[in-house]
Design an enzyme around this catalytic site. Structure first.
Site, short mmCIF file in Angstrom:
data_model
loop_
_atom_site.label_atom_id
_atom_site.label_comp_id
_atom_site.label_asym_id
_atom_site.label_seq_id
_atom_site.Cartn_x
_atom_site.Cartn_y
_atom_site.Cartn_z
N LYS A 107 6.55 -2.02 1.82
CA LYS A 107 5.38 -1.42 2.49
C LYS A 107 4.17 -2.34 2.32
CE LYS A 107 3.22 3.11 3.18
NZ LYS A 107 3.70 3.32 4.56
N TYR A 158 0.83 -1.20 0.00
CA TYR A 158 0.00 0.00 0.00
C TYR A 158 0.87 1.25 0.00
CZ TYR A 158 0.89 1.03 4.96
OH TYR A 158 1.48 1.36 6.15
N ARG A 193 8.19 4.04 -4.85
CA ARG A 193 8.28 3.04 -3.78
C ARG A 193 7.28 1.92 -4.01
NH1 ARG A 193 7.67 4.99 2.33
NH2 ARG A 193 5.54 5.34 1.63
#
Length: 287
Positions: free
Chosen positions: A151, A33, A52
């Protein structure tokens, strides 16, 4: 007003949004996420979050659901449809629901990922009262898995950490491993000694914060020295200042750690100045 969300190519009222019970994020926490802040109706650090996200997907051998330009278009449309001036856009990509529950996932090229986005309206996000009073922190043992640089949606222990802090009458927790602070439950951690900002170096042990990268760049441009190394809770308690950074908190001063006041026990002037610089520069570059 009913919130509009995005699910796999469709803009829907939130009560109509559905994801399969066989989705691997639901069964295996097999998803990643990003959270992008919105100020003045524009996206903050979107390019960093998109980069990212791409890295996280590659680390998990997960196919991207669409290209970056499409993601930007969806973010902007959700901000527009929901009338967000200050708030957040949450994005989640999962490996999807390729079939029955199985630990072994199929070939990424033959699996359709699930893409979900929604907004959260947060008036006053940039003018948070906590930035004026500072945060109180407790320390807890870091018991997460070893790939914190990805993440993922595996957020149970950070959630437990926030609840530990709440129970202790504090605002958040810093996690400690082998005697050194790794990071906060949802933020990167820093201390200040003299004109030097100290924060843990990038590795698999911590999330590679997008706000972290921007703040350290601004700090160097403001002639502040930056040292990326481990530090302990004891060193943090003896520091002149402490603070955290994240996409939703920006730069947030820390005034107490495990009951010990940091510095004067009030927000330090370097943290306050870095918050001002970050908000100003990020607004200029927002998309």
């Amino acid at each position: 007003m009913t919130r509009t969300v995005y699910v796999n190519g469709e803009y829907l009222p939130e009560h109509e949004a559905k994801v399969s019970i066989f989705d691997r994020a639901f069964l295996m926490a097999d998803g990643v996420y990003e959270v992008t802040s919105v100020l003045d109706g524009k996206l903050i650090d979107f390019a960093g979050h998109a980069a990212r996200l791409e890295r996280s997907l590659k680390e998990l051998d997960m196919r991207a659901p669409c290209d970056t330009d499409t993601l930007l278009e969806v973010h902007r449309e959700l901000v527009r449809l929901n009338g967000i001036e200050e708030g957040l856009v949450y994005l989640q990509v999962t490996r999807g629901a390729p079939g029955d529950r199985d630990f072994v996932f199929p070939d990424p090229e033959t699996t359709e990922p699930t893409l979900v986005l929604f907004t959260q309206n947060k008036p006053g996000l940039a003018d948070s009262p906590a930035a004026k009073t500072g945060m109180r922190i407790i320390s807890i043992e870091d018991q997460r898995w070893g790939r914190r640089d990805i993440k993922t949606v595996q957020l149970l222990y950070p959630s437990m950490g926030k609840m530990m802090a709440k129970k202790a009458g504090a605002d958040d927790a810093w996690m400690v491993e082998d005697g050194f602070v790794t990071e906060g439950t949802s933020n990167n951690a820093y201390i200040v000694k003299g004109n030097k900002i100290i924060t843990r170096a990038l590795s698999n042990d911590i999330l590679h914060g997008i706000t972290r990268a921007a703040v350290l760049r601004f700090a160097r441009e403001a002639q502040m020295e930056v040292e990326e190394r481990n530090f302990s809770i004891e060193e943090a308690q003896a520091a002149d200042e402490a603070f955290v950074t994240s996409a939703s908190a920006f730069v947030m001063p820390v005034v107490e750690i495990d009951g010990v006041a940091v510095g004067a026990g009030t927000p330090g002037h370097r943290a306050v100045r870095l918050r001002e610089i970050y908000l100003d520069e990020s607004r200029k570059a927002a998309v």
